[in-house]
Design a protein around this motif. Structure first.
Motif, PDB file in Angstrom:
ATOM      1  N   ASP A  42       0.875  -1.176   0.000  1.00 64.71           N
ATOM      2  CA  ASP A  42       0.000   0.000   0.000  1.00 64.71           C
ATOM      3  C   ASP A  42       0.913   1.227   0.000  1.00 64.71           C
ATOM      4  O   ASP A  42       1.515   1.566   1.014  1.00 64.71           O
ATOM      5  CB  ASP A  42      -0.904  -0.011   1.233  1.00 64.71           C
ATOM      6  CG  ASP A  42      -1.915   1.122   1.219  1.00 64.71           C
ATOM      7  OD1 ASP A  42      -2.145   1.724   0.150  1.00 64.71           O
ATOM      8  OD2 ASP A  42      -2.478   1.411   2.296  1.00 64.71           O
ATOM      9  N   PRO A  44       2.237   5.220  -0.489  1.00 67.61           N
ATOM     10  CA  PRO A  44       1.743   6.560  -0.155  1.00 67.61           C
ATOM     11  C   PRO A  44       1.337   7.290  -1.439  1.00 67.61           C
ATOM     12  O   PRO A  44       1.664   6.854  -2.543  1.00 67.61           O
ATOM     13  CB  PRO A  44       2.956   7.228   0.501  1.00 67.61           C
ATOM     14  CG  PRO A  44       4.132   6.534  -0.093  1.00 67.61           C
ATOM     15  CD  PRO A  44       3.683   5.106  -0.344  1.00 67.61           C
ATOM     16  N   ALA A  45       0.659   8.402  -1.289  1.00 70.53           N
ATOM     17  CA  ALA A  45       0.249   9.204  -2.441  1.00 70.53           C
ATOM     18  C   ALA A  45       1.289  10.286  -2.727  1.00 70.53           C
ATOM     19  O   ALA A  45       1.876  10.851  -1.798  1.00 70.53           O
ATOM     20  CB  ALA A  45      -1.106   9.852  -2.167  1.00 70.53           C
ATOM     21  N   ILE A  46       1.499  10.568  -4.006  1.00 73.28           N
ATOM     22  CA  ILE A  46       2.389  11.663  -4.379  1.00 73.28           C
ATOM     23  C   ILE A  46       1.807  12.957  -3.805  1.00 73.28           C
ATOM     24  O   ILE A  46       0.602  13.190  -3.872  1.00 73.28           O
ATOM     25  CB  ILE A  46       2.561  11.738  -5.909  1.00 73.28           C
ATOM     26  CG1 ILE A  46       3.352  10.510  -6.378  1.00 73.28           C
ATOM     27  CG2 ILE A  46       3.251  13.034  -6.330  1.00 73.28           C
ATOM     28  CD1 ILE A  46       3.505  10.382  -7.864  1.00 73.28           C
ATOM     29  N   GLU A  48       1.849  13.656  -0.613  1.00 76.30           N
ATOM     30  CA  GLU A  48       1.597  13.435   0.808  1.00 76.30           C
ATOM     31  C   GLU A  48       2.826  13.840   1.620  1.00 76.30           C
ATOM     32  O   GLU A  48       3.958  13.622   1.206  1.00 76.30           O
ATOM     33  CB  GLU A  48       1.282  11.945   1.035  1.00 76.30           C
ATOM     34  CG  GLU A  48       0.213  11.701   2.054  1.00 76.30           C
ATOM     35  CD  GLU A  48      -0.204  10.234   2.140  1.00 76.30           C
ATOM     36  OE1 GLU A  48      -0.612   9.851   3.234  1.00 76.30           O
ATOM     37  OE2 GLU A  48      -0.117   9.497   1.139  1.00 76.30           O
ATOM     38  N   VAL A  79       6.464   7.443  -6.391  1.00 78.87           N
ATOM     39  CA  VAL A  79       6.231   6.125  -5.796  1.00 78.87           C
ATOM     40  C   VAL A  79       6.503   5.064  -6.853  1.00 78.87           C
ATOM     41  O   VAL A  79       6.440   5.335  -8.050  1.00 78.87           O
ATOM     42  CB  VAL A  79       4.799   5.959  -5.229  1.00 78.87           C
ATOM     43  CG1 VAL A  79       4.554   6.898  -4.060  1.00 78.87           C
ATOM     44  CG2 VAL A  79       3.745   6.135  -6.304  1.00 78.87           C
ATOM     45  N   ASP A  81       5.059   2.594  -8.642  1.00 80.25           N
ATOM     46  CA  ASP A  81       3.773   2.021  -9.063  1.00 80.25           C
ATOM     47  C   ASP A  81       3.894   0.573  -9.523  1.00 80.25           C
ATOM     48  O   ASP A  81       2.903  -0.162  -9.513  1.00 80.25           O
ATOM     49  CB  ASP A  81       3.173   2.847 -10.204  1.00 80.25           C
ATOM     50  CG  ASP A  81       2.697   4.211  -9.745  1.00 80.25           C
ATOM     51  OD1 ASP A  81       2.273   4.333  -8.581  1.00 80.25           O
ATOM     52  OD2 ASP A  81       2.758   5.156 -10.561  1.00 80.25           O
ATOM     53  N   GLU A  84       2.446  -2.321  -7.429  1.00 78.36           N
ATOM     54  CA  GLU A  84       1.021  -2.670  -7.408  1.00 78.36           C
ATOM     55  C   GLU A  84       0.772  -3.996  -8.112  1.00 78.36           C
ATOM     56  O   GLU A  84      -0.073  -4.774  -7.702  1.00 78.36           O
ATOM     57  CB  GLU A  84       0.194  -1.556  -8.045  1.00 78.36           C
ATOM     58  CG  GLU A  84       0.174  -0.299  -7.217  1.00 78.36           C
ATOM     59  CD  GLU A  84      -0.636   0.830  -7.851  1.00 78.36           C
ATOM     60  OE1 GLU A  84      -1.411   0.563  -8.801  1.00 78.36           O
ATOM     61  OE2 GLU A  84      -0.482   1.958  -7.394  1.00 78.36           O
ATOM     62  N   ALA A 101       9.385   4.516  -2.331  1.00 79.70           N
ATOM     63  CA  ALA A 101       9.020   5.911  -2.605  1.00 79.70           C
ATOM     64  C   ALA A 101      10.252   6.795  -2.630  1.00 79.70           C
ATOM     65  O   ALA A 101      11.322   6.416  -2.147  1.00 79.70           O
ATOM     66  CB  ALA A 101       8.042   6.411  -1.541  1.00 79.70           C
TER      67      ALA A 101
END
Length: 127
Positions: A42, A44-46, A48, A79, A81, A84, A101
């Motif tokens: 999981d 983090p969001a760019i 954040e 991040v 990706d 995923e 990240a």
């Protein structure tokens, strides 16, 4: 166990690679072995923002879920990706394709709190 020189390490088993004014982060070989087969990351969001030692990501293995702490305060600017669809990269190549990240540090002085490869090896009981 692999502990590359030239990286910095946290006591909570994250590695940090300094890349100019940003830092790339992942978990150590020791950590991925302790977790076992990783099935989900999981990310983090760019954009954040994180404070040092706060949870920035979560890794799920077939036996447990583990929080990944931010080894430095700052903003997520990239991040991985690819995790995923290929979370196993954390197991197969934790210091390469398995990175998590990239953070732009808000306080670069915090990097001084991290340890080198020799100290990390001693921490986990490897000489």
């Amino acid at each position: 166990m692999v502990v590359p020189k030239g990286l910095k390490y946290s006591a909570s088993h994250e590695w940090v690679k300094i890349e100019g004014k940003k830092v790339r982060i992942g978990i150590t070989d020791y950590a991925q072995k302790q977790l076992g087969d990783i099935v989900f990351v999981d990310l983090p969001a760019i954009g954040e923002q994180f404070i040092i030692r706060n949870t920035m990501a979560t890794i799920e293995s077939i036996t447990t879920v583990s929080d990944i702490a931010a080894p430095i305060s700052g903003e997520i600017i990239e991040v991985n990706d690819n995790l995923e669809h290929s979370p196993e990269w954390v197991n197969q190549d934790p210091y390469g394709k398995g990175w998590i990240a990239v953070i732009e540090p808000s306080d670069p002085a915090e990097l001084q709190n991290l340890i080198d490869a020799t100290a990390y090896s001693e921490l986990v009981g490897e000489k």
